[in-house]
Design a protein around this motif. Structure first.
Motif, short mmCIF file in Angstrom:
data_model
loop_
_atom_site.label_atom_id
_atom_site.label_comp_id
_atom_site.label_asym_id
_atom_site.label_seq_id
_atom_site.Cartn_x
_atom_site.Cartn_y
_atom_site.Cartn_z
N UNK A 150 -14.70 -11.65 -8.73
CA UNK A 150 -14.51 -10.47 -7.88
C UNK A 150 -15.77 -9.66 -7.61
N UNK A 151 -16.90 -9.99 -8.24
CA UNK A 151 -18.14 -9.27 -7.96
C UNK A 151 -19.32 -10.09 -8.45
N UNK A 152 -20.53 -9.61 -8.18
CA UNK A 152 -21.72 -10.39 -8.51
C UNK A 152 -21.86 -10.60 -10.01
N UNK A 153 -22.53 -11.68 -10.35
CA UNK A 153 -22.75 -12.07 -11.74
C UNK A 153 -24.24 -11.88 -12.03
N UNK A 154 -24.57 -10.95 -12.93
CA UNK A 154 -25.96 -10.56 -13.16
C UNK A 154 -26.55 -11.14 -14.44
N UNK A 155 -25.78 -11.87 -15.20
CA UNK A 155 -26.31 -12.51 -16.40
C UNK A 155 -25.90 -13.99 -16.40
N UNK A 156 -26.58 -14.77 -17.22
CA UNK A 156 -26.35 -16.21 -17.21
C UNK A 156 -25.00 -16.58 -17.81
N UNK A 157 -24.16 -17.33 -17.11
CA UNK A 157 -22.93 -17.86 -17.72
C UNK A 157 -23.31 -18.74 -18.91
N UNK A 158 -22.46 -18.73 -19.94
CA UNK A 158 -22.72 -19.50 -21.15
C UNK A 158 -21.54 -20.42 -21.43
N UNK A 159 -21.82 -21.56 -22.11
CA UNK A 159 -20.76 -22.53 -22.37
C UNK A 159 -20.94 -23.20 -23.72
N UNK A 177 -24.92 -13.43 -6.31
CA UNK A 177 -24.69 -12.08 -5.78
C UNK A 177 -23.43 -12.04 -4.93
N UNK A 178 -22.97 -13.19 -4.47
CA UNK A 178 -21.77 -13.25 -3.64
C UNK A 178 -20.49 -13.39 -4.46
N UNK A 179 -20.61 -13.26 -5.78
CA UNK A 179 -19.43 -13.33 -6.63
C UNK A 179 -18.94 -14.73 -6.85
N UNK A 180 -19.84 -15.60 -7.35
CA UNK A 180 -19.46 -16.99 -7.64
C UNK A 180 -20.06 -17.39 -8.98
N UNK A 181 -19.34 -18.24 -9.69
CA UNK A 181 -19.88 -18.95 -10.84
C UNK A 181 -19.96 -20.40 -10.43
N UNK A 182 -21.14 -21.02 -10.65
CA UNK A 182 -21.41 -22.35 -10.12
C UNK A 182 -21.80 -23.28 -11.26
N UNK A 183 -21.15 -24.46 -11.32
CA UNK A 183 -21.51 -25.50 -12.26
C UNK A 183 -22.31 -26.58 -11.56
#
Length: 383
Positions: A134-143, A113-119
Motif C-alpha cells: 500500500x505504500x513505498x518500501x524504504x528498507x531492504x526486504x529480508x528472507x 517507491x511505487x509500493x511493490x516488493x519484487x523478487x
C-alpha cells in the motif's frame, strides 16, 4: 503521500541540527586537521546509475558468499565479485528502487517507491515476481528462504512467500502524525523477525504466520509539538554475537539491549539516534543525532568514550573495521576513528554528493556506497 503526516529527511535534518547539544551552533562542525595514523587505500570502484538520487534513500549493498549486490534508485542493479569489483551481471529494470537489497539463497529482493516488493533471480537479476503493497518500501526486504518480510512507509509489515510473492500475513502499526523519512530493516533470527516502528516500538513476529511474539518500547513521545514527539526506530537492529540479544536505537529515545527470546530489556541508555549501531571490542558504538560518536560498554554499564569533532555532520551508521570505527558524512567524507578511544585515524573523500547508506565491512575490505552511485572498496593501511 500526505505531507503533514510525514517528514522528509531534509526537514528531519534541519530538526536534528536544531536539537544539537550545542545551543550556540547550528552549522555542521568544520573538519579539523589531525595527524593521520592510517590511510584509506582504494582497492576498486564501480559506478551504477544515479545511486540514492534525490529521494534520500539509503540503498545498501549486501554481501553474500563471494558476491556483493548493489542497486540504484533508477532501477539499475549489479552483482560484483566482492574482491575485485568485476561485474558478474548488470541489469536495468523498469523500477524505482527505494528499499534494497535483500538476499537469500537464489533470490534477491527489493522494494520500490511505487509500493511493490519484487523478487529477482540472483544469477541474472531478472524479475521473478512482483507483489503490490500500500505504500513505498524504504528498507531492504529480508528472507529466511521461505518467507520474505518487508515494512512499508505506512507502518505495515508483510510476510510473502519467497517462491511466488503471495502474501502470507500482514501487521499494521499505529503511526504518529509525523515521522522521519525511513523505516527499520527487518531482522530475522531463528524463526523470529524483529521490526522497529515509527511509534518507538520494536515488535517481534513469528515469521511463518505473523503472530506477535513480543513488543518493547524503545522511545516514549515527550513534549507538546509533533517534532518534539518524534520517536522513530529507523536504524538497523543489531544482533549481537550471542544470537540472543538485539540492540535497538530510537530517535529521542534510548539505546536498548533486548533479549530476543522474551523481549525483556536487559539495559538501556538515554541516547537519541536515527541510525543503527555496531559492536566491537565488547563495546556498542552509536552515532547520536547530534553527530557525536559514542562507545558504550557492551553490558550497559556506561560510556567508554565520546567523540564530538564531527558534530552535526549528518553521520551514517557506524561500521567496525580493522580496529577502527568508520562513519560517513553529508559532504561525502569517510572518517575512521580508533575503537579504543575515538581519536581520528584517517579520512578520505568518497563522493562529493555525500554518504548516507550504511557501509559494509568484510575481511580486509570496507565497502562504501556514495549518494551518486559510486561503490568503492577500501583497505585501511598504516601510513
Amino acid at each position: 503521500m500526505v505531507l503533514f503526516r510525514k517528514l522528509s529527511l531534509v526537514l528531519a535534518t534541519l530538526m536534528v541540527v536544531a536539537c544539537a547539544s550545542d545551543p550556540t551552533s547550528r552549522e555542521p562542525a568544520n573538519l579539523t586537521d589531525f595527524d593521520a595514523e592510517k590511510k584509506l587505500k582504494e582497492a576498486w570502484s564501480f559506478s551504477l546509475g544515479d545511486g540514492q538520487a534525490e529521494a534520500f534513500h539509503r540503498l545498501t549493498p549486501v554481501i553474500d558468499g563471494d558476491e556483493i549486490f548493489v542497486a540504484s534508485s533508477n532501477g539499475k542493479m549489479a552483482a560484483l565479485n566482492k574482491s575485485s569489483g568485476k561485474a558478474i551481471w548488470k541489469k536495468s529494470l523498469d523500477l524505482r528502487i527505494s528499499g534494497g537489497i535483500g538476499v537469500s539463497g537464489t533470490m534477491l529482493f527489493v522494494g520500490t517507491s511505487d509500493g511493490e516488493v519484487v523478487g529477482l533471480d540472483r544469477l541474472t537479476g531478472g524479475i521473478i515476481w512482483t507483489t503490490p503493497v500500500n505504500s513505498e518500501v524504504l528498507s531492504a526486504p529480508q528472507s529466511d528462504g521461505d518467507v520474505v518480510v518487508a515494512q512499508t512507509y505506512s507502518g505495515e509489515v508483510h510476510g510473502f512467500s519467497a517462491t511466488d510473492g503471495k502474501e502470507l500475513w500482514r501487521y499494521t502499526s499505529q503511526l504518529p502524525r509525523l515521522t522521519l523519512r525511513g523505516t527499520s530493516t527487518p531482522k530475522i533470527v531463528s524463526g523470529v523477525v524483529m521490526v522497529g516502528f515509527a511509534n518507538g516500538r520494536v515488535v517481534a513476529f513469528d515469521i511463518e504466520n505473523g503472530a506477535v511474539r513480543w513488543e518493547q518500547r524503545v522511545a516514549v513521545p515527550k513534549g507538546s509539538t509533533e517534532i518534539e514527539r518524534l520517536v522513530d526506530v529507523d536504524g538497523r537492529l543489531l544482533v549481537m554475537e550471542d544470537g540472543q540479544t538485539v540492540i535497538a536505537t530510537g530517535y529521542q529515545g534510548q539505546v536498548m539491549a533486548i533479549d530476543i527470546g522474551s523481549g525483556r530489556p536487559l539495559w538501556a541508555k538515554e541516547t537519541s539516534s536515527y541510525v543503527g549501531a555496531t559492536s566491537a571490542l565488547g563495546n556498542i558504538y552509536v552515532v547520536a543525532a547530534d553527530g557525536s560518536v559514542n562507545a558504550l560498554d557492551g553490558n550497559g554499564q556506561g560510556a567508554r568514550w565520546t567523540q564530538t569533532v564531527l558534530a552535526r555532520r549528518e553521520l551514517t551508521e557506524p561500521v567496525a573495521f580493522e580496529g577502527a570505527i568508520g562513519v560517513g558524512d553529508f559532504e561525502g567524507y569517510l572518517h575512521m576513528l580508533a575503537q579504543v578511544d575515538g581519536r581520528l585515524l584517517a579520512r578520505t573523500r568518497v563522493d562529493s554528493d555525500g554518504l548516507r547508506a550504511p557501509m559494509t565491512a568484510d575481511g580486509d575490505l570496507l565497502y562504501v556506497y556514495g549518494n551518486s552511485g559510486e561503490l568503492v572498496a577500501y583497505k585501511l593501511k598504516d601510513r
